[in-house]
Design an enzyme around this catalytic site. Structure first.
Site, PDB file in Angstrom:
ATOM      1  N   CYS A  69       3.120 -19.314  11.374  1.00 28.17           N
ATOM      2  CA  CYS A  69       2.567 -20.520  11.993  1.00 28.17           C
ATOM      3  C   CYS A  69       2.092 -21.423  10.866  1.00 28.17           C
ATOM      4  CB  CYS A  69       1.419 -20.182  12.940  1.00 28.17           C
ATOM      5  SG  CYS A  69       0.693 -21.651  13.713  1.00 28.17           S
ATOM      6  N   GLU A 206       6.576 -23.987  22.504  1.00 27.25           N
ATOM      7  CA  GLU A 206       6.457 -22.788  21.680  1.00 27.25           C
ATOM      8  C   GLU A 206       6.596 -21.534  22.520  1.00 27.25           C
ATOM      9  OE1 GLU A 206       3.835 -22.220  18.370  1.00 27.25           O
ATOM     10  OE2 GLU A 206       3.056 -24.251  18.594  1.00 27.25           O
TER      11      GLU A 206
END
Length: 271
Positions: A69, A206
């Protein structure tokens, strides 16, 4: 246990410092409950690392653990740089090591490493040209979306190119595609509008988190996918719902991401 509430371009995180504990062990339902309680897109743990300054563990809002991330990496790097006074450090993740450098008072640059582009690295269930994989949304003879680029930036992404990102069916298509059989590990789904050779408007669904205000690995994937199709330069601003990220796919093959960091506050949860 105390946590930091931070965001990178609007991508929200609950960050726990487990460096003294050694490791933060969370079941999927625990991680999901924490994300819901803290209104975070991801739950992050800072843990000790023998090869880097810190190990960063990541859970999505559905409780699933993921490998990378970029926005969270900027937040962790900013916190540690303020703590140590260093301007450079390395963050270990299950998706590989990320090198971070201060780019301003509240801005961090992350070396996200080289993109993985082979179909086996995305990964896909079958061999395809990842510049435009054989995936269509809508009628076969008149698809609404088709031929997305596929890129792995520590986690898998597909990027559909659209005329208007604001009108793209990001939620319906994202929900449909994230667990498509073509992607054995699931996939993040981007909707990119190339507005100029140095400017991309992007929205991202996501995997395990849904629509977010920003996705750092998604922004990197969008730039790489667009450049491979000769739609943009190797360096461009990527405009996400939460702000702006500068993505630079440099000559050494590595993708660098620069963006903002915000510390919203602190809290505490019983773990």
């Amino acid at each position: 246990m105390r946590f930091l509430k931070m965001n990178g371009a609007g991508n929200a995180f609950a960050i726990f410092d487990a460096r003294e504990k050694g490791r933060l062990t969370l079941a999927e339902d625990q991680a999901a409950a924490i994300a819901k309680a803290t209104r975070a897109d991801q739950v992050i743990a800072m843990e000790p690392s023998g090869e880097a300054d810190v190990f960063m563990r990541i859970w999505n809002a559905d409780g699933g653990e993921v490998g990378a991330c970029g926005n969270a990496a900027r937040c962790v790097a900013w916190f540690l740089m303020n703590e140590t006074g260093h301007s450079r450090l390395t963050i270990a993740t299950t998706g590989g090591n990320l090198r971070a450098e201060r780019a301003g008072e509240h801005a961090i640059t992350i070396d996200m490493g080289p993109p993985k582009l082979d179909w086996t690295e995305i990964p896909l269930e079958e061999r395809m040209d990842t510049r435009g994989i054989d995936l269509k949304i809508g009628p076969i003879d008149n698809p609404v979306l088709q031929l997305p680029g596929a890129v792995n930036m520590g986690n898998p992404h597909v990027v559909f190119f659209v005329e208007d990102a604001e009108k793209a069916p990001a939620e319906t298509v994202g929900r449909m595609i994230e667990r498509h059989p073509l992607f054995p590990e699931g996939v993040n789904v981007g909707f990119a509008e190339v507005q100029a050779p140095d400017r991309i408007r992007l929205r991202v669904w996501e995997r395990g988190a849904g629509l977010t205000k920003a996705c750092g690995t998604g922004a990197c994937a969008a730039l790489v996918a667009a450049h491979r199709r000769r739609m943009c330069e190797r360096k461009a601003s990527v405009i996400v719902d939460g702000g702006e990220l500068l993505i630079d796919w440099r000559g050494n093959g590595h993708v660098f991401m620069t963006g903002p960091v915000e510390l919203e506050g602190e809290g505490s949860l019983p773990l």
